[in-house]
Scaffold this active site. Structure first.
Site, PDB file in Angstrom:
ATOM      1  N   TYR A   1      77.188 -10.516 -30.273  1.00  0.00           N
ATOM      2  CA  TYR A   1      76.446 -10.035 -31.451  1.00  0.00           C
ATOM      3  C   TYR A   1      76.233 -11.143 -32.480  1.00  0.00           C
ATOM      4  O   TYR A   1      76.898 -11.188 -33.506  1.00  0.00           O
ATOM      5  CB  TYR A   1      77.216  -8.889 -32.113  1.00  0.00           C
ATOM      6  CG  TYR A   1      77.551  -7.734 -31.206  1.00  0.00           C
ATOM      7  CD1 TYR A   1      76.564  -7.109 -30.446  1.00  0.00           C
ATOM      8  CD2 TYR A   1      78.849  -7.244 -31.125  1.00  0.00           C
ATOM      9  CE1 TYR A   1      76.871  -6.030 -29.624  1.00  0.00           C
ATOM     10  CE2 TYR A   1      79.162  -6.154 -30.309  1.00  0.00           C
ATOM     11  CZ  TYR A   1      78.176  -5.562 -29.554  1.00  0.00           C
ATOM     12  OH  TYR A   1      78.484  -4.501 -28.752  1.00  0.00           O
TER      13      TYR A   1
ATOM     14  N   TRP B   1      75.481  -7.195 -38.724  1.00  0.00           N
ATOM     15  CA  TRP B   1      75.327  -5.737 -38.605  1.00  0.00           C
ATOM     16  C   TRP B   1      75.771  -5.110 -39.924  1.00  0.00           C
ATOM     17  O   TRP B   1      76.754  -5.563 -40.536  1.00  0.00           O
ATOM     18  CB  TRP B   1      76.187  -5.187 -37.465  1.00  0.00           C
ATOM     19  CG  TRP B   1      75.446  -5.005 -36.183  1.00  0.00           C
ATOM     20  CD1 TRP B   1      74.964  -3.824 -35.673  1.00  0.00           C
ATOM     21  CD2 TRP B   1      75.077  -6.010 -35.223  1.00  0.00           C
ATOM     22  NE1 TRP B   1      74.323  -4.042 -34.473  1.00  0.00           N
ATOM     23  CE2 TRP B   1      74.375  -5.363 -34.173  1.00  0.00           C
ATOM     24  CE3 TRP B   1      75.252  -7.387 -35.146  1.00  0.00           C
ATOM     25  CZ2 TRP B   1      73.872  -6.054 -33.070  1.00  0.00           C
ATOM     26  CZ3 TRP B   1      74.748  -8.074 -34.048  1.00  0.00           C
ATOM     27  CH2 TRP B   1      74.066  -7.406 -33.034  1.00  0.00           C
ATOM     28  N   SER B   2      75.095  -4.037 -40.309  1.00  0.00           N
ATOM     29  CA  SER B   2      75.315  -3.466 -41.633  1.00  0.00           C
ATOM     30  C   SER B   2      76.747  -3.004 -41.896  1.00  0.00           C
ATOM     31  O   SER B   2      77.384  -3.433 -42.854  1.00  0.00           O
ATOM     32  CB  SER B   2      74.334  -2.304 -41.830  1.00  0.00           C
ATOM     33  OG  SER B   2      74.699  -1.504 -42.902  1.00  0.00           O
TER      34      SER B   2
ATOM     35  N   GLY C   1      76.527   4.238 -35.362  1.00  0.00           N
ATOM     36  CA  GLY C   1      77.536   3.207 -35.121  1.00  0.00           C
ATOM     37  C   GLY C   1      78.339   3.478 -33.855  1.00  0.00           C
ATOM     38  O   GLY C   1      79.089   2.643 -33.405  1.00  0.00           O
TER      39      GLY C   1
ATOM     40  N   ASP D   1      77.350   4.120 -30.571  1.00  0.00           N
ATOM     41  CA  ASP D   1      76.125   4.095 -29.777  1.00  0.00           C
ATOM     42  C   ASP D   1      76.023   5.079 -28.610  1.00  0.00           C
ATOM     43  O   ASP D   1      75.097   5.848 -28.530  1.00  0.00           O
ATOM     44  CB  ASP D   1      75.899   2.681 -29.236  1.00  0.00           C
ATOM     45  CG  ASP D   1      75.933   1.652 -30.350  1.00  0.00           C
ATOM     46  OD1 ASP D   1      76.282   2.018 -31.488  1.00  0.00           O
ATOM     47  OD2 ASP D   1      75.608   0.494 -30.088  1.00  0.00           O
TER      48      ASP D   1
ATOM     49  N   TRP E   1      82.138   3.804 -26.467  1.00  0.00           N
ATOM     50  CA  TRP E   1      82.476   4.925 -27.360  1.00  0.00           C
ATOM     51  C   TRP E   1      82.837   6.187 -26.581  1.00  0.00           C
ATOM     52  O   TRP E   1      82.799   7.287 -27.108  1.00  0.00           O
ATOM     53  CB  TRP E   1      81.316   5.192 -28.322  1.00  0.00           C
ATOM     54  CG  TRP E   1      81.144   4.092 -29.333  1.00  0.00           C
ATOM     55  CD1 TRP E   1      80.249   3.054 -29.263  1.00  0.00           C
ATOM     56  CD2 TRP E   1      81.889   3.898 -30.556  1.00  0.00           C
ATOM     57  NE1 TRP E   1      80.392   2.228 -30.374  1.00  0.00           N
ATOM     58  CE2 TRP E   1      81.377   2.719 -31.173  1.00  0.00           C
ATOM     59  CE3 TRP E   1      82.928   4.592 -31.179  1.00  0.00           C
ATOM     60  CZ2 TRP E   1      81.871   2.239 -32.390  1.00  0.00           C
ATOM     61  CZ3 TRP E   1      83.409   4.110 -32.394  1.00  0.00           C
ATOM     62  CH2 TRP E   1      82.885   2.954 -32.985  1.00  0.00           C
TER      63      TRP E   1
ATOM     64  N   GLU F   1      86.828  -5.852 -29.448  1.00  0.00           N
ATOM     65  CA  GLU F   1      85.845  -4.956 -30.056  1.00  0.00           C
ATOM     66  C   GLU F   1      86.381  -3.521 -29.949  1.00  0.00           C
ATOM     67  O   GLU F   1      86.331  -2.752 -30.883  1.00  0.00           O
ATOM     68  CB  GLU F   1      84.525  -5.118 -29.305  1.00  0.00           C
ATOM     69  CG  GLU F   1      83.384  -4.319 -29.895  1.00  0.00           C
ATOM     70  CD  GLU F   1      82.107  -4.461 -29.080  1.00  0.00           C
ATOM     71  OE1 GLU F   1      82.137  -5.095 -27.994  1.00  0.00           O
ATOM     72  OE2 GLU F   1      81.084  -3.911 -29.517  1.00  0.00           O
TER      73      GLU F   1
ATOM     74  N   GLN G   1      86.138 -10.282 -32.378  1.00  0.00           N
ATOM     75  CA  GLN G   1      85.170  -9.427 -33.075  1.00  0.00           C
ATOM     76  C   GLN G   1      85.526  -9.455 -34.569  1.00  0.00           C
ATOM     77  O   GLN G   1      86.656  -9.166 -34.959  1.00  0.00           O
ATOM     78  CB  GLN G   1      85.293  -8.013 -32.497  1.00  0.00           C
ATOM     79  CG  GLN G   1      84.397  -6.973 -33.114  1.00  0.00           C
ATOM     80  CD  GLN G   1      83.025  -6.900 -32.451  1.00  0.00           C
ATOM     81  OE1 GLN G   1      82.787  -7.510 -31.393  1.00  0.00           O
ATOM     82  NE2 GLN G   1      82.117  -6.165 -33.062  1.00  0.00           N
TER      83      GLN G   1
END
Ligand code: 9YW
Length: 447
Positions: free
Chosen positions: A38, A42-43, A180, A182, A377, A420, A435
């Protein structure tokens, strides 16, 4: 693979390693979410990263959030990705095609969707941390909180204005990436109704080149749907009203709604302290209370778990995932529901499962059919999610529970890999290592 946890670092060494991850992931312009997988900002990662950085280098933490908010869209949306020049990630800015969006930011390239609103939480935490440091840092952090407040308010206003369609009061997402989480099973039913058209432009995934084992990532079929939703938005010129009216995916997200409620509370606290406009504070109070009511109203009558709502099909989504504990983040559910949720969280279905390396809530209950301990996830533990619950519990005065989550989070991450996500039984780090947000929450736990 399987269960390689070579070392357990002592806390000072773990902290030093975490600090190094944040430093190494700093391109000078942004701190990337992860080194290879990444390579952009990312927000919600940026929010957590700023919390961790506040311990190390307050000006750098401030700069990170300022960079994110410079990319805020003119309508108030904070985009989920702010792109760097690196082209190792797909979908990149060309695929998003937001350059011509009416409301897009100038001079910076971003994606066209958002992520959970945790930024006010980060700003408040930065102020708290700076207050334990020098008077200068304290003054700098307070100045920053005052100056970013209007942008945070307009971000929250955007969520209300564009993303609370219908009567459920839940904040709606138009893409699973906005949650978030995904590929969470939360989205399986609404995604099943997304039919990528023949006109889906061809593409090549890059994530599976970085992650050796593709079974730990979303499938190609899932990716087709992710890309199709982007295609729809592109065609709508990123006109939010149009997207909410027509896109194939529109789901009330209970976890985002809970985070929004508590973030509004935090913004009120900051705004009261730093003399912001009374009318805006009143707006935030109204938004918080509506959001809280919506979360409470979503709770299943038997399990007590909060539910997302498919706003296209008009039905509740009963998948039991970590998001079902949303009322514990923001409060507002009846006491008996809250008690049921707390005992469920402690039970062998969740944190009390005897096989877990550390009692960190997994993304999906290990007892649920379809639980996959290695897939993103769909089962693994995510340190940031653990941080959020710990933070909320502390805030709610549940100090012992907060302490236990912190200890559990440190047990999970003391291998120093800053995964992560983690395989819950062996504690094997999965996805990316180093991460940034994992390193950041570890730093916050340690200090
Ligand atoms: C992707 C960066 C992001 C997180 C998301 C997580 C993952 C990116 O990584 O999404 O391409 O799938 O799901 O929450 O912000 O860490």
């Amino acid at each position: 693979a399987g269960g390689r946890r070579p070392v357990r670092y002592a806390r000072p060494t773990l902290a030093a390693r975490a600090a190094r991850v944040l430093r190494d992931n700093d391109t000078g312009a942004v701190i990337t979410a992860a080194p290879r997988l990444y390579p952009h900002m990312w927000s919600w990662d940026a929010a957590f990263i700023s919390i961790g950085l506040a311990r190390l280098d307050l000006p750098r933490a401030v700069a990170e959030l300022e960079t994110l908010f410079k990319a805020q869209w003119r309508n108030g949306m904070v985009p989920h990705i702010v792109f760097t020049d690196d082209d190792a990630y797909f979908p990149g800015p060309d695929r998003w095609g937001t350059d011509t969006a009416v409301d897009g930011p100038r001079n910076v390239r971003t994606s066209g969707i958002c992520q959970p609103p945790v930024h006010a939480i980060a700003v408040q935490r930065m102020v708290e941390i700076a207050r334990t440091s020098s008077p200068e840092e304290r003054a700098d952090a307070e100045r920053f909180a005052r100056s970013i407040w209007p942008a945070l308010y307009s971000w929250h206003r955007w969520l209300v204005e564009y993303r609370t369609p219908g009567s459920s009061g839940l904040i709606a997402i138009v893409h699973g990436w906005e949650s978030g989480m995904d590929n969470s099973p939360r989205w399986d039913v609404p995604y099943a109704a997304v039919n990528p058209g023949d006109e889906l432009p061809p593409y090549v995934r890059k994530d599976v080149r970085v992650i050796g084992d593709p079974s730990e990532r979303p499938t190609d079929k899932e990716y087709d749907r992710y890309l199709w939703l982007i295609e729809e938005m592109r065609r709508a010129g990123y006109d939010q009203k149009e997207i909410v009216r027509r896109s194939s995916f529109l789901v009330g997200d209970v976890f985002i709604t809970a985070l929004f409620a508590v973030s509004c509370d935090v913004l009120i606290e900051l705004g009261t302290e730093f003399g912001q406009d009374e009318d805006k504070l009143a707006d935030l109070a109204l938004w918080a209370s509506r959001a809280r009511d919506a979360v409470a109203a979503s709770c299943h009558s038997v399990s007590g778990m909060a539910r997302d709502r498919d706003l296209r099909a008009n039905r509740w989504l009963d998948t039991q995932t970590i998001a079902g504990f949303a009322p514990l983040l923001c409060g507002g559910a009846p006491d008996e529901v809250q008690l049921r949720l707390l005992s469920l969280l402690d039970s062998d279905r969740w944190c009390g499962h005897p096989g877990l390396l550390a009692p960190v809530p997994p993304s999906v209950s290990p007892m649920r059919p379809g639980f996959n301990p290695r897939q993103y996830w769909r089962g693994p533990q995510w340190p940031v999610v653990n941080w959020l619950f710990g933070w909320a519990f502390e805030r709610r005065g549940w100090h012992e529970r907060a302490r236990k989550l912190r200890e559990a989070g440190l047990r999970l991450t003391d291998d120093g890999a800053f995964g992560e996500y983690y395989e819950p039984f062996s504690g094997e780090p999965l996805g990316s290592t180093d991460q940034s947000w994992t390193a950041a929450v570890v730093l916050d736990w340690l200090c």
